[in-house]
Design an enzyme around this catalytic site. Structure first.
Site, PDB file in Angstrom:
ATOM      1  N   TYR A 196      27.348  56.221  34.862  1.00  0.00           N
ATOM      2  CA  TYR A 196      28.195  55.072  34.532  1.00  0.00           C
ATOM      3  C   TYR A 196      27.883  53.845  35.385  1.00  0.00           C
ATOM      4  CZ  TYR A 196      32.289  52.157  33.802  1.00  0.00           C
ATOM      5  OH  TYR A 196      33.113  51.091  33.522  1.00  0.00           O
TER       6      TYR A 196
ATOM      7  N   LYS B 207      26.154  49.993  34.297  1.00  0.00           N
ATOM      8  CA  LYS B 207      26.769  48.679  34.479  1.00  0.00           C
ATOM      9  C   LYS B 207      25.900  47.779  35.365  1.00  0.00           C
ATOM     10  CE  LYS B 207      30.441  49.339  31.963  1.00  0.00           C
ATOM     11  NZ  LYS B 207      30.650  48.578  30.694  1.00  0.00           N
TER      12      LYS B 207
END
Length: 245
Positions: free
Chosen positions: A163, A167
């Site tokens: 994750y 980003k």
């Protein structure tokens, strides 16, 4: 009336962002991967008197779905004023760099990074027809390499091998896109709504959905004098919420 497309807008921050923008006079295309859930979300807003909302099916991991959504919107609107790339997934909770399944990383990147690129590229022609186009890439403080490298940062102990890096990659793409569009009226920014209590994180976090959505919308409604190529975080109150990359 200005127009906005929000991906992943059938729930949580995306849905609340749609509500706020509709109340501010925008015509909102409420993007949802599941068409039925998109219609249900739009119906809720219609019931509140917000008739300037229309659901649109868009799966950011499916190029055919993106193309169909672009075609549908282009048949109804001559331009698009705002694109909020909000759709995102966390992946499994176990994301140790030592043994995470690479397929999990691919799945997360497919939505959080490649999906954003494909959607943005598909809708750029419509955005370029706007007088003041805005692109908001919804990111996370977990994508900040600076904060991840600072032992005093609250983000320091929260490491994810899928994750967070997705980003970070999204932030990098934002920088490149903003640079390429620097001589235009485009405003392109990475916006972190902060640690918000939603079903995305088992309803943890100090921020309410309404407040975090308002933070995102603030940058979706930028004028021609607004910032571009920046990273702003709801979790970083200092320096006008500007977050280090």
């Amino acid at each position: 009336m200005k127009t906005v497309l929000i991906t992943g807008a059938n729930k949580s921050i995306g849905f609340e962002s749609a509500r706020i923008l509709a109340k501010n006079g925008y015509f909102v295309y409420l993007g949802a991967r599941d068409a039925a859930k998109g219609k249900e979300a739009a119906a809720k807003l219609h019931a509140e008197g917000l008739t300037n909302v229309e659901p649109i099916q868009i799966d950011v991991t499916d190029k055919a779905s993106i193309k169909a959504a672009q075609k549908s919107l282009a048949e109804k609107q001559a331009s698009l004023d705002v694109l909020i790339n909000n759709a995102g997934i966390l992946g499994s909770w176990e994301q140790s760099a030592q043994d995470v399944d690479v397929n999990i990383i691919r799945e997360v990147f497919d939505t959080n990074y490649f999906g954003v690129i494909n959607v943005t590229q598909a809708f750029l022609p419509l955005l370029k027809k706007s007088d003041a186009p805005v692109i908001v890439n919804v990111t996370s403080g977990l994508g900040s390499l600076t904060l991840h490298s600072d032992p005093n940062s609250k983000f320091y102990p929260v490491k994810t091998a899928a994750y967070g890096p997705s980003k970070t990659a999204l932030n990098a793409f934002t920088v490149v896109l903003a640079y390429e569009l620097r001589d235009t009226n485009f405003k392109v920014n990475a916006i972190d709504p902060g640690y918000t209590a939603t079903d995305f994180n088992n309803n943890q976090g100090p921020f309410k959905v309404e407040d975090s959505a308002a933070f995102v919308v603030k940058y979706a409604m930028l004028g021609t004098d607004g910032p571009t190529g920046k990273f702003f975080s709801h979790d970083v109150p200092e320096n006008n919420n500007e977050c280090p990359w």
